[in-house]
Design a protein around this motif. Sequence first.
Motif, mmCIF file in Angstrom:
data_model
loop_
_atom_site.group_PDB
_atom_site.id
_atom_site.type_symbol
_atom_site.label_atom_id
_atom_site.label_comp_id
_atom_site.label_asym_id
_atom_site.label_seq_id
_atom_site.Cartn_x
_atom_site.Cartn_y
_atom_site.Cartn_z
ATOM 1 N N GLY A 95 1.171 -8.670 -7.785
ATOM 2 C CA GLY A 95 1.117 -9.375 -6.526
ATOM 3 C C GLY A 95 2.387 -9.281 -5.703
ATOM 4 N N ILE A 96 3.373 -8.541 -6.192
ATOM 5 C CA ILE A 96 4.670 -8.457 -5.515
ATOM 6 C C ILE A 96 5.015 -7.030 -5.117
ATOM 7 C CG2 ILE A 96 7.143 -8.913 -5.682
ATOM 8 C CD1 ILE A 96 5.470 -11.443 -5.790
ATOM 9 N N THR A 97 5.000 -6.106 -6.077
ATOM 10 C CA THR A 97 5.557 -4.772 -5.817
ATOM 11 C C THR A 97 4.522 -3.819 -5.222
ATOM 12 O OG1 THR A 97 5.203 -4.113 -8.142
ATOM 13 C CG2 THR A 97 7.355 -5.017 -7.563
ATOM 14 N N PHE B 134 6.356 -4.280 -0.129
ATOM 15 C CA PHE B 134 7.608 -4.753 -0.732
ATOM 16 C C PHE B 134 8.469 -3.577 -1.180
ATOM 17 C CE2 PHE B 134 10.163 -6.509 -4.294
ATOM 18 C CZ PHE B 134 10.853 -7.472 -3.583
ATOM 19 N N ARG B 135 7.830 -2.552 -1.733
ATOM 20 C CA ARG B 135 8.611 -1.384 -2.159
ATOM 21 C C ARG B 135 9.305 -0.731 -0.966
ATOM 22 N NH1 ARG B 135 3.783 -0.087 -4.618
ATOM 23 N NH2 ARG B 135 3.645 1.926 -3.544
ATOM 24 N N GLN B 136 8.614 -0.641 0.155
ATOM 25 C CA GLN B 136 9.238 -0.042 1.334
ATOM 26 C C GLN B 136 10.438 -0.870 1.782
ATOM 27 O OE1 GLN B 136 6.650 1.204 4.507
ATOM 28 N NE2 GLN B 136 8.299 1.187 6.033
ATOM 29 N N LEU B 137 10.288 -2.184 1.769
ATOM 30 C CA LEU B 137 11.380 -3.070 2.162
ATOM 31 C C LEU B 137 12.590 -2.855 1.245
ATOM 32 C CD1 LEU B 137 11.792 -5.316 4.289
ATOM 33 C CD2 LEU B 137 11.184 -6.962 2.505
ATOM 34 N N CYS B 138 12.338 -2.753 -0.048
ATOM 35 C CA CYS B 138 13.435 -2.526 -1.000
ATOM 36 C C CYS B 138 14.056 -1.147 -0.799
ATOM 37 C CB CYS B 138 12.924 -2.658 -2.433
ATOM 38 S SG CYS B 138 12.413 -4.328 -2.889
ATOM 39 N N ALA C 248 6.545 -9.523 6.329
ATOM 40 C CA ALA C 248 5.199 -9.942 6.735
ATOM 41 C C ALA C 248 4.507 -8.852 7.550
ATOM 42 C CB ALA C 248 5.267 -11.241 7.534
ATOM 43 N N GLU C 249 5.246 -8.181 8.407
ATOM 44 C CA GLU C 249 4.670 -7.091 9.212
ATOM 45 C C GLU C 249 4.186 -5.955 8.308
ATOM 46 O OE1 GLU C 249 7.868 -5.976 11.715
ATOM 47 O OE2 GLU C 249 7.485 -7.519 13.219
ATOM 48 N N LEU C 250 4.989 -5.593 7.324
ATOM 49 C CA LEU C 250 4.610 -4.517 6.412
ATOM 50 C C LEU C 250 3.356 -4.886 5.613
ATOM 51 C CD1 LEU C 250 8.157 -3.475 5.117
ATOM 52 C CD2 LEU C 250 6.627 -2.077 6.530
ATOM 53 N N LEU C 251 3.276 -6.137 5.191
ATOM 54 C CA LEU C 251 2.082 -6.586 4.468
ATOM 55 C C LEU C 251 0.853 -6.544 5.372
ATOM 56 C CD1 LEU C 251 3.552 -9.589 2.431
ATOM 57 C CD2 LEU C 251 2.470 -7.535 1.470
ATOM 58 N N TRP D 158 -0.312 -2.982 5.655
ATOM 59 C CA TRP D 158 -0.949 -2.493 4.426
ATOM 60 C C TRP D 158 -2.331 -3.120 4.223
ATOM 61 C CZ3 TRP D 158 -0.812 -5.338 -0.607
ATOM 62 C CH2 TRP D 158 -1.441 -4.616 -1.625
ATOM 63 N N LEU D 159 -2.436 -4.431 4.446
ATOM 64 C CA LEU D 159 -3.693 -5.137 4.184
ATOM 65 C C LEU D 159 -4.696 -5.015 5.318
ATOM 66 C CD1 LEU D 159 -2.234 -8.314 2.444
ATOM 67 C CD2 LEU D 159 -3.506 -6.446 1.370
ATOM 68 N N GLY D 160 -4.245 -4.568 6.471
ATOM 69 C CA GLY D 160 -5.187 -4.273 7.542
ATOM 70 C C GLY D 160 -5.331 -5.316 8.623
ATOM 71 N N THR D 161 -4.916 -6.555 8.355
ATOM 72 C CA THR D 161 -4.980 -7.589 9.385
ATOM 73 C C THR D 161 -3.718 -8.431 9.320
ATOM 74 O OG1 THR D 161 -6.008 -9.349 8.068
ATOM 75 C CG2 THR D 161 -7.487 -7.734 9.114
ATOM 76 N N GLU D 162 -3.352 -8.975 10.479
ATOM 77 C CA GLU D 162 -2.163 -9.825 10.538
ATOM 78 C C GLU D 162 -2.328 -11.049 9.652
ATOM 79 O OE1 GLU D 162 -0.144 -12.591 13.974
ATOM 80 O OE2 GLU D 162 -0.565 -10.474 14.491
ATOM 81 N N GLN D 163 -3.489 -11.676 9.716
ATOM 82 C CA GLN D 163 -3.688 -12.884 8.920
ATOM 83 C C GLN D 163 -3.567 -12.602 7.423
ATOM 84 O OE1 GLN D 163 -7.401 -14.948 9.502
ATOM 85 N NE2 GLN D 163 -6.713 -16.751 8.406
ATOM 86 N N ALA D 164 -4.185 -11.514 6.958
ATOM 87 C CA ALA D 164 -4.115 -11.188 5.538
ATOM 88 C C ALA D 164 -2.668 -10.963 5.109
ATOM 89 C CB ALA D 164 -4.956 -9.954 5.245
ATOM 90 N N GLY D 165 -1.905 -10.276 5.951
ATOM 91 C CA GLY D 165 -0.517 -10.001 5.612
ATOM 92 C C GLY D 165 0.328 -11.253 5.560
ATOM 93 N N VAL D 166 0.169 -12.125 6.549
ATOM 94 C CA VAL D 166 0.978 -13.343 6.601
ATOM 95 C C VAL D 166 0.586 -14.299 5.470
ATOM 96 C CG1 VAL D 166 1.598 -15.365 7.982
ATOM 97 C CG2 VAL D 166 1.416 -13.111 9.063
ATOM 98 N N VAL D 167 -0.688 -14.384 5.180
ATOM 99 C CA VAL D 167 -1.130 -15.236 4.068
ATOM 100 C C VAL D 167 -0.558 -14.721 2.750
ATOM 101 C CG1 VAL D 167 -3.141 -15.947 2.708
ATOM 102 C CG2 VAL D 167 -3.206 -16.091 5.211
ATOM 103 N N ASP D 168 -0.572 -13.412 2.536
ATOM 104 C CA ASP D 168 -0.005 -12.845 1.319
ATOM 105 C C ASP D 168 1.502 -13.086 1.261
ATOM 106 O OD1 ASP D 168 -0.787 -10.961 -1.054
ATOM 107 O OD2 ASP D 168 1.087 -10.139 -0.281
#
Length: 379
Positions: free
Chosen positions: A27-29, A33-37, A275-278, A281-291
Amino acid sequence: MTSPRKPHLTLGTLPVAPPVVLAPMAGITNVAFRQLCREHGAGVYVCEMVMTRALVERNEKTLRMITFASDEHPRSLQLYGVDPTTVRKAVEMIAAENLADHVDMNFGCPVPRVTRKGGGAALPYKRKLFAQIVEAAVQAAAPAGIPVTVKMRIGIDDDHPTHLEAGRLAQEAGATWVALHGRTAAQRYSGEADWSAIKNLKESLQIPVLGNGDIWEASDALRMMSETGADGVVVGRGCLGRPWLFADLAAAFTANPTRALPTLGEVTTTMRRHAELLASWLGTEQAGVVDFRKHVAWYLKGFPVGGDTRRALATASTLTDLDNHFTHLDPATPFPTETLGKPRGRTNSPGKVTLPHGWLDDRDDDTVPTAAELEDSGG
């Protein structure tokens, strides 16, 4: 700070400099998250653990989990498997379809839903089955030149250590390196990691040994390598809410004492980027911000941010929500240095390891446990 050795760690033909690996964390890497790192420092960044059966069956969730960025190299994928036949099929699929450049085998997960099936940290106790699984992965990866590595723990508990024998078996099977988390499965994430076990393993093997456990700062990585002789380090919880730790590590391995101590404004910029990267990746702003919500407490650890703002950020659903709540924070607030060197992420108490019935009766029994392969990825 301890002076760094000049390590010569390679992954196949690829130099790993600095000798730092991001540990897979469920649920993290993910790719975000990998791109951010990666934007902060070099190393090997491993995706979340995926199940061999789910991969072979092309589970939609699993295929999304092994997404890599176009500029991500090497593409490192961690597999969990209990059946040598399924492991072989999964690695053959990875090789044939060019899904990854590196396969890491998980024998360290202490989560009950994994160990109760005989997987993760439970598996090295069954030495023949363990050797068969590593051999299957190495043989399937060899034609494509894909290196296979092994990550494990000291053993099931203090009465059942397996790391020295498992390390030898992995070496004989052709593993490129072995990474050891200096805890038993029974310890889970409690107490302190036993770095002496890493030292003993390093002294017993010819292939590289990487150390994992309690690397909260770059100085810890240098100290671990100095004390144990390890060829590299695996960083997990220490980078939660702190992707800039990889910048500290890169600096430390060049004998540069510079460290990243971002202001609160710089931290919120990183949070927004995460949050933007998520979302991408997840396809929607809401999904990314919730994750992203799960990361809020880690990023703000130690900062003087009120409970109402913390709760608001941890329940945001859009990037605009995040931006609005960030305006209530003082961007000049300095980094809370009192948090340095302290544990981050999950901590828990030791506990009895959940195992299949009769698992400890015969170490040479190589029977694959019934219904061993889990239905879902993660963990």
